[in-house]
Write a protein that holds these residues in place. Structure first.
Motif, short mmCIF file in Angstrom:
data_model
loop_
_atom_site.label_atom_id
_atom_site.label_comp_id
_atom_site.label_asym_id
_atom_site.label_seq_id
_atom_site.Cartn_x
_atom_site.Cartn_y
_atom_site.Cartn_z
N SER A 187 -1.51 5.94 2.99
CA SER A 187 -1.43 5.25 4.28
C SER A 187 -1.21 6.21 5.45
CB SER A 187 -0.29 4.23 4.26
OG SER A 187 -0.49 3.29 3.22
N SER A 188 -0.89 7.47 5.16
CA SER A 188 -0.76 8.47 6.22
C SER A 188 -2.11 8.89 6.77
CB SER A 188 -0.01 9.70 5.69
OG SER A 188 -0.67 10.25 4.57
N SER A 222 3.77 5.70 6.39
CA SER A 222 4.09 6.32 5.11
C SER A 222 3.69 5.41 3.95
CB SER A 222 5.58 6.64 5.03
OG SER A 222 6.33 5.43 5.09
N GLY A 223 3.48 6.00 2.79
CA GLY A 223 3.22 5.21 1.61
C GLY A 223 1.78 5.25 1.15
N SER A 224 1.44 4.27 0.33
CA SER A 224 0.09 4.17 -0.23
C SER A 224 -0.40 2.73 -0.14
CB SER A 224 0.07 4.65 -1.68
OG SER A 224 1.08 4.01 -2.44
N VAL A 251 0.80 -2.75 -0.53
CA VAL A 251 1.16 -1.57 0.24
C VAL A 251 2.57 -1.14 -0.16
CG1 VAL A 251 1.46 -0.59 2.55
CG2 VAL A 251 -0.28 -2.36 2.16
N HIS A 252 2.67 0.09 -0.61
CA HIS A 252 3.98 0.63 -0.97
C HIS A 252 4.47 1.50 0.19
CE1 HIS A 252 6.55 3.79 -3.08
NE2 HIS A 252 7.25 2.68 -3.10
N GLU A 253 5.57 1.08 0.81
CA GLU A 253 6.14 1.84 1.92
C GLU A 253 7.18 2.82 1.40
OE1 GLU A 253 7.04 -0.39 5.64
OE2 GLU A 253 6.84 -2.12 4.32
N GLU A 254 6.98 4.08 1.66
CA GLU A 254 7.94 5.09 1.24
C GLU A 254 9.07 5.18 2.25
OE1 GLU A 254 5.83 8.69 0.73
OE2 GLU A 254 4.75 8.01 -1.07
N PRO A 255 10.32 5.34 1.80
CA PRO A 255 11.46 5.46 2.74
C PRO A 255 11.43 6.79 3.47
CG PRO A 255 12.19 5.78 0.48
CD PRO A 255 10.76 5.34 0.40
#
Length: 212
Positions: A188-189, A155-157, A208-212
């Motif tokens: 990132s998906s 997940s994330g971007s 890298v931004h990880e989405e919860p």
């Protein structure tokens, strides 16, 4: 000198036990053998980038939690809250633990995480409560973000800027050869993999931004 982190396996084991998950259950969720998970936890093996992301997804933690020595202070995960496979977005901790790294990070104070397949991450900064990986990334010659030809997704971007060397990015069904000065950004998906087919290290800055 940079600061070497304690074995990443210790953090993974602590998070797995807190999650109430067995070695075999974690291995099934990640798609690897229980033996490999055991070797990672005991420090006999290092996870690849793709395996590390899969493990953190299965345990409902972020990669930042693996960096932080305070990972043992994280609150317990609600049992039964993980739904679907490891490639689905999952909810992380409401209040991620961790220490502040910055506002200025000197080269000698960077925290270093060495992964399998010739990949090294150096942490460039961190604000507690965020799920952002701000990293100086090095791919040794022959290095890859995953073992074999497997593509990873999470997940994330993701944003990256290559400083030196060459790096091949497989993004979906396309391949891109990155050279110094090239930048990338994508969700990132999207299935992806990095590899260094050259004879010199490939070095760049990644956010890298990880989405919860």
């Amino acid at each position: 000198m940079t600061t070497a982190l304690p074995p990443v396996g210790e953090r993974i084991r602590e998070a797995r036990l807190r999650h109430g998950m067995s070695l075999r259950a974690l291995a099934r969720a990640v798609g690897v053998s229980a033996s490999l998970i055991s070797q990672i936890e005991t420090g006999k093996s290092r996870p690849s980038v793709s395996t590390l992301y899969s493990i953190t997804k299965a345990l409902e933690i972020s990669v930042e939690d693996v960096f932080d020595a305070e990972v043992e202070s994280l609150p317990p995960v609600r049992q039964g809250s993980l739904t679907g496979g490891v490639h689905q977005a999952v909810h992380g901790f409401a209040q991620p633990a961790g220490h502040r790294l910055g506002p200025v990070v000197r080269p000698e104070t960077r925290e270093v995480l060495r992964l399998d397949s010739g990949v090294t991450w150096e942490r460039l900064g961190h604000l507690p409560g965020t799920r952002i990986d701000f990293l100086l990334v090095t791919y040794a010659p022959g290095g890859s973000s995953s073992s074999g030809d497997q593509l990873m997704r999470h997940s994330g971007s993701e944003y990256g800027f290559l400083i030196e060397g060459e790096l091949t990015l497989t993004l979906g069904f396309e391949e891109h050869l990155l050279r110094p000065g090239d930048a990338v950004s994508f969700a990132s998906s999207t299935p992806h993999r990095y590899r260094n087919d050259g004879v010199a290290p490939a070095v760049g800055v990644w956010y890298v931004h990880e989405e919860p």
